[in-house]
Design an enzyme around this catalytic site. Structure first.
Site, PDB file in Angstrom:
ATOM      1  N   TRP A 111      39.323  41.513  50.540  1.00  0.00           N
ATOM      2  CA  TRP A 111      40.108  42.309  51.486  1.00  0.00           C
ATOM      3  C   TRP A 111      40.046  43.789  51.129  1.00  0.00           C
ATOM      4  CZ3 TRP A 111      44.281  45.538  50.578  1.00  0.00           C
ATOM      5  CH2 TRP A 111      44.969  45.989  51.710  1.00  0.00           C
ATOM      6  N   HIS A 112      40.005  44.100  49.822  1.00  0.00           N
ATOM      7  CA  HIS A 112      39.996  45.493  49.400  1.00  0.00           C
ATOM      8  C   HIS A 112      38.689  46.194  49.733  1.00  0.00           C
ATOM      9  CE1 HIS A 112      43.555  44.348  47.020  1.00  0.00           C
ATOM     10  NE2 HIS A 112      43.828  45.640  47.015  1.00  0.00           N
ATOM     11  N   GLY A 113      37.614  45.470  49.822  1.00  0.00           N
ATOM     12  CA  GLY A 113      36.352  46.127  50.137  1.00  0.00           C
ATOM     13  C   GLY A 113      35.186  45.167  50.122  1.00  0.00           C
TER      14      GLY A 113
END
Length: 452
Positions: free
Chosen positions: A296-298
């Site tokens: 989700w962060h990247g």
């Protein structure tokens, strides 16, 4: 024009002025999710799963196209030796946050049929500018009643003043602390990403510099978001609560990005089965949840490895709890071990390449031979020591105000503020903070979580 309409207009202007080319994304996202929710509300309780699936697929499709399609194409080309091509898009600001926020909204609509809001209230809930670009991931039950009640409440100057102070504290943390820790960390990681080995001192100065940069950057944004919302009479949930003081990884995730942790627990971990099907599947579910939390962060291997490491940390933490090991360990030792594990994982979060991450870790564990120091200076260590003192020894703003989230009464906050403030000293400190922030303001920078 109502107060809700004014705030909605201001929020859209705030978002669209620098991101006008992505206007259609957030506007269509708000409209599609709102009307799917309205459709669900007209169906009998327990029916309409297909419509929920359509809504969740729409949201995941949008974020997948803009955030993960390029990375996925690169992975497929590497695995299958194909020549697929996909242009890398500029990531729409805040897409990760308002996408998850609206998925939770649709799921709750399906489960409880409790989301019969007006379009303008819902649009403000999604686009409210203090929290739009980098969180928190706000749950509708926390904020929608406040939005609906805005026009009924008189303007609260006490909350406005408290919010202004909270905002100033956040600005100070960002410009004076976070951005200067970046100057310690960036040269080290840039050197490592170019393939060069690092000394023990350089590696630790870089990793601790980034650990503190990320801490103060995210703490600053979280406090600025709460402060700005306070100024308009809205209380956002806590999203950050001194996480490096946590004595375990389980506790760390109750303090770091609290709203993301809550979302992953309620809408992913529990949906996978949680701990209802035995310890083995509980550990598998924990690992999958954190792996997806990293993604989700990247879209990158570093984020995936970071999520996998935290998944392993949580499994080990729960297993040690089961054996009773953690109960016998002094709290200071537990905090130190947790902090060390978090620092090591942040290396993968920060490094541009996997090779760069291993170069930093090799230096941290003295596996790089006798590399000379190139970056670590005495004043760096003094600044790092000051940062660690602030992190571990000082209370945060929410503790000073005894603020626990939207459920905290206005009167309780105002009374606490009246009890702790000393007018002349408070004014001096606020003025000094603003002056220093302006004096040392570097070139324009963005918050780290702004990129997610």
């Amino acid at each position: 024009m109502s107060q809700v309409a004014v705030l909605l207009t201001a929020s859209l202007v705030f978002y669209l002025l620098p991101n006008w080319e992505h206007a259609y994304i957030i506007v269509s996202s708000v409209l599609v999710n709102f009307f799917i929710a309205r459709w669900l509300l007209r169906l009998p309780q327990g029916t309409g799963r297909w419509l929920l699936t359509v809504g969740v697929t729409f949201n995941l499709g949008v974020i997948g196209y803009y955030k993960y399609a390029f990375f996925g194409t690169q992975v497929l080309n590497g695995l299958l030796d194909t020549q697929l091509s996909f242009s890398q898009h500029v990531l729409p600001v805040g897409i990760s946050f308002y996408t998850f926020q609206q998925i939770a909204f649709l799921v709750d609509t399906f489960r409880y049929r409790n989301t019969a809001y007006r379009l303008k209230d819902y649009a403000l809930f999604v686009t409210f500018f203090p929290q739009l670009i980098a969180g928190p991931i706000v749950h509708h039950s926390q904020v929608m009643p406040q939005i609906e009640a805005i026009h009924k409440k008189p303007f609260n100057w006490s909350l406005f003043n408290i919010g202004l102070v909270w905002l100033v504290v956040g600005v100070f943390k960002k410009i004076i602390l976070a951005d200067n820790f970046a100057k310690i960390a960036n040269p080290v990681f840039n050197h490592a990403d170019k393939g060069f080995a690092l000394s023990l001192a350089d590696s630790w100065s870089g990793s601790l510099g980034y650990t503190l940069q990320l801490y103060f950057d995210f703490s600053a944004y979280s406090e600025m978001a709460i402060g700005l919302a306070f100024m308009f009479g809205v209380k956002l949930p806590l999203n950050f609560f001194s996480p490096y003081k946590a004595p375990s990884i389980v506790e760390f995730w109750r303090r770091w990005h609290i709203t993301l942790s809550t979302f992953l627990r309620d809408y992913l971990y529990i949906a996978l089965g949680g701990n209802r099907k035995g310890k083995l599947l509980k550990y598998v579910n924990l690992f999958i949840t954190m792996l997806l939390g990293g993604l989700w962060h990247g879209a990158g291997w570093g984020f995936i490895i970071w999520g996998a490491l935290h998944g392993l940390y949580l499994i080990i933490n729960h297993f040690f709890r089961f054996l009773g090991v953690t109960r016998a360990m002094p709290k200071a030792v537990s905090v130190a071990i947790t902090f060390f594990a978090v620092v090591c994982a942040w290396v993968f979060f920060r490094a541009v390449s996997i090779e760069g991450a291993f170069n930093v870790l090799s230096g941290m564990f003295a596996l790089s031979g006798t590399e000379p120091n190139k970056f670590a200076q005495l004043y760096h260590w003094v600044f790092i020591a000051i940062g660690l003192f602030v992190v571990f020894a000082l209370p945060n703003v929410s503790q000073l105000l005894n603020y626990q989230g939207p459920e905290t009464a206005d009167e309780q906050i105002s009374a606490r503020w009246s009890a702790i403030q000393v007018s002349r000293i408070s004014a001096l400190l606020i003025g000094l903070s603003i002056g220093l922030a302006i004096m040392f303001m570097p070139e324009p920078t963005v918050f780290i979580y702004f990129n997610f």
